[in-house]
Design a protein around this motif. Sequence first.
Motif: not given
Length: 290
Positions: A90, A92-94, A128, A130
């Motif tokens: 969870n 960030p996508g990067q 950070q 999710d």
Amino acid sequence: MRIAYLGDIVGTSGRQALTQQVKTLREQHGADLVIANAENIANGSGITPEQHKKLSAAGVDGMTLGDHAFRKQQIKNTLNTVDNLIRPINLPGQAWGKGYMRLPSPIEGGPDVVVVMIMCRLFMNSVQADDPFAALDRFLESLRSQPPAIVIAEIHGEATSEKIAFGWHANGRVAAVLGSHTHVPTADHRILPSPGSDPSIPGAPVPGLGKGTAYVTDLGMTGPQDSVLGRRVDRVVHHMSTGLPAAFDVAEGNPEVQGVLVDIDPVSRLATHIERVALPADVNQPPFVV
């Protein structure tokens, strides 16, 4: 199927203790798979490609990383290419790498073992991440198109309340929810009373044939027990008693392997037993001495 799942490996003494005790876990405790959190192995923070190779060669089947996953920049390529090292799903996508791994079944004809790493948010201000609850839901949904597997969720976080709540959220849908991060083993290991699996998820565990979801709030620490969470006692006490800065160097004394052994029924893909394991290392034997 019996899985040994071990708490955060701290420093060189933690790695050496695990290297020494892998054989014991397999031969004396019957572990079919050995999985460990390895995010503190590089002098207390992060992991390097060489350390990943050493753990793999020692017989560790899978490794997980938490909030210190990216402390060593050189781990990027390893995270992006190997199949037995994961970071939280969870993020960030990067983020480098992936958040779950599928390990081949260690028993003939048995299901694969899927391990997903999920990060908590309470008191984890530097990360950070999710929503961990929604992240698990999305992940289980994504398994629809894959062959049925035993699913183990490692929940990495500071707050016991958040990890316990996550365990109940996952109950009946995964074989085990195992907590990490605090380096202090908790005594709440148990099989949660099963509400039955979620019929809306194809391939979900089958209710009634197994017992339920194994749970523990924290696995503990594979590393120096004569320490403050793996760091030198004198340095931490000096800082906390004076307010003055001190380098929190990794300790070495009294290394021990800590974690749990989880028995899982390969038919229901639910847990039937969980117990704590604590194996003191013998520092007078290899790999501590050559």
